[in-house]
Write an enzyme that holds these catalytic residues in place. Structure first.
Site, PDB file in Angstrom:
ATOM      1  N   THR A  46      -1.579   0.253  -6.538  1.00 17.24           N
ATOM      2  CA  THR A  46      -0.621  -0.412  -7.558  1.00 17.24           C
ATOM      3  C   THR A  46      -1.648  -0.905  -8.775  1.00 17.24           C
ATOM      4  O   THR A  46      -2.549  -0.441  -8.815  1.00 17.24           O
ATOM      5  CB  THR A  46       0.089  -1.473  -6.920  1.00 17.24           C
ATOM      6  OG1 THR A  46       1.108  -1.712  -8.056  1.00 17.24           O
ATOM      7  CG2 THR A  46      -0.627  -2.671  -6.359  1.00 17.24           C
ATOM      8  N   ASN A  47      -1.168  -1.761  -9.373  1.00 23.69           N
ATOM      9  CA  ASN A  47      -1.905  -2.450 -10.608  1.00 23.69           C
ATOM     10  C   ASN A  47      -1.579  -3.998 -10.770  1.00 23.69           C
ATOM     11  O   ASN A  47      -0.665  -4.380  -9.886  1.00 23.69           O
ATOM     12  CB  ASN A  47      -1.568  -1.674 -11.901  1.00 23.69           C
ATOM     13  CG  ASN A  47      -0.163  -1.490 -12.243  1.00 23.69           C
ATOM     14  OD1 ASN A  47       0.515  -2.592 -12.617  1.00 23.69           O
ATOM     15  ND2 ASN A  47       0.436  -0.473 -12.279  1.00 23.69           N
ATOM     16  N   ASP A  48      -1.925  -4.614 -11.518  1.00 20.62           N
ATOM     17  CA  ASP A  48      -1.947  -5.983 -11.745  1.00 20.62           C
ATOM     18  C   ASP A  48      -0.647  -6.657 -12.403  1.00 20.62           C
ATOM     19  O   ASP A  48      -0.474  -7.787 -12.713  1.00 20.62           O
ATOM     20  CB  ASP A  48      -3.378  -6.803 -12.416  1.00 20.62           C
ATOM     21  CG  ASP A  48      -4.412  -6.593 -11.551  1.00 20.62           C
ATOM     22  OD1 ASP A  48      -4.080  -6.682 -10.300  1.00 20.62           O
ATOM     23  OD2 ASP A  48      -5.512  -6.696 -11.947  1.00 20.62           O
TER      24      ASP A  48
END
Length: 405
Positions: free
Chosen positions: A211-213
């Protein structure tokens, strides 16, 4: 939307009456002028002085008390009212409203009120589920009264169930959303707007994902801003820790593929689409059926490209005003200009996510707006709510220009 509105708040007896004090504060904070009516039961929990102090108005308690000799108090209040909010509403007061009874100030004034009415029930789960209460609620709905459903959770009796008083902020948001839906003069009234938010997740195995932030804050702010302009908003969101804005339809997704499916199912009928989600560019070629175990050997992960959702929407675009986001850590405008040229979008919002106080997880943002044949426009650092409002105003101005050509 509530600024300057005359709100009559009816507080009936129950342990949740203390939360009505917070509700008065929230209504006042939104700019409403609030007058409070307390039943005898409510006064046993919270004194009229509390509500008088918070609302800056005398509290109505006695059906026969006349605050001015030339006025009938319950009729004067009914005529003054632009929004009637019964919160918390006990089973007793709901029954009186449904049957048209008028034996105290609250029920008498409510019977005389022609303004929109909102009822937020709060009671024990068994009282809420009782067929008599449900019949009365159904009657109120048939009469055009808006019922704000009680929440499910820990009750005063020491066990969980449906019947908790909704949070004051949620009540105010629900009332606001209903008023917005009825306001025909707003710029996006009746138009369908799709907003994506959050960072998608690409599964490795049942317990791990890539995933990402992204926190989703920018997308949720845009959904709220579009709602406040009268739009029928659908928020297609990857998992976040955020509360869905009242009055916004929510579609939860996890992966890029799931987001693509949800978008395509709704795209043809949308007038505006705002792609604020941080969609994964790649996903694992294979997803393990069970948790991948640690071994002494290195583990090689093979990735494949996800579909380019924004480009696909650009190719299918006919009536939609399509807004994309470019989240970059270097060469922001160079990459954003390329995206603008290749995706067939109407606008790109360029966001330097490596900048302090902007981008992922922050409550503030600063962005640059890129449009075909238009000089880039920078929006300086501000809250994401303010940035969202500015983005939509620029989009609406551009759309108007497009329609006039």
């Amino acid at each position: 939307m509530l600024a300057g509105k005359h709100v009559a708040l009816y507080v009936s007896g129950g342990i949740a009456a203390y939360k009505a004090a917070y509700l008065v504060r929230e209504l006042v904070r939104q700019g409403a002028e609030v007058r409070v009516v307390e039943t005898a039961g409510a006064q046993a929990f919270v004194t009229p002085l509390t509500f008088q102090t918070l609302s800056k108005h005398t509290v109505y308690t006695d059906r026969f008390a006349q605050l001015a000799p030339d006025e009938v108090a319950h009729i004067e209040l009914a005529d003054w009212t632009e929004i009637a909010l019964v919160a918390p509403a006990t089973a007793d007061l709901i029954a009186k409203m449904a049957q048209g009874l008028a034996d105290d100030f609250a029920s008498t004034a409510l019977l005389a009120t022609t303004a929109p009415k909102f009822v937020a029930p709060a009671m024990n789960v068994h009282m809420w589920e009782n067929p008599a209460t449900q019949r009365n609620v159904a009657t109120l709905k048939a009469d055009g009264v808006e019922i704000i459903e009680p929440a499910t959770g820990f009750l005063a009796e020491g066990y969980s169930g449906k019947g908790r008083f909704p949070e004051p902020t949620a009540i105010v948001a629900t009332v606001t959303a209903k008023l917005l839906a009825q306001a025909t003069d707003l710029q996006l009234h009746g138009q369908s707007v799709l907003v994506t938010a959050g960072g998608t997740r690409e599964r490795l195995d049942p317990v791990r994902y890539l995933t990402n932030d992204s926190s989703g804050k920018m997308g949720y702010a845009l959904a709220t801003a579009a709602r406040d302009l009268g739009a029928q908003v659908t928020l297609i969101s990857a998992p976040t820790m955020l509360t869905v804005p009242a009055g916004v339809a929510y579609v939860g997704v996890d992966s890029a593929e799931a987001m693509r499916t949800a978008l395509l199912a709704r795209y043809q009928t949308a007038q505006m689409v705002i792609m604020a989600a941080a969609v994964a560019d790649f996903r694992p070629v294979t997803v393990a059926d069970n948790k991948i175990k640690k071994t002494t050997a290195d583990y090689t992960l093979t990735l494949t490209k996800n579909p380019d959702i924004l480009a696909e929407l650009g190719q299918q675009k006919h009536q939609q005003f399509l807004i994309g986001f470019a989240a970059e850590t270097q060469h922001l405008l160079t990459y954003a200009q390329k995206k603008l040229a290749s995706k067939r979008v109407d606008m790109i919002v360029a966001n330097d996510v490596a900048s302090a106080h902007a981008g992922f997880n922050h409550d503030t943002n600063e962005v640059t707006i890129l449009q075909p044949n238009v000089e880039p426009q920078t929006l300086p650092l501000a809250s994401k709510q303010v940035i969202a409002q500015q983005i939509l105003q620029i989009a609406l101005a551009t759309r108007r220009n497009q329609q006039q050509k």
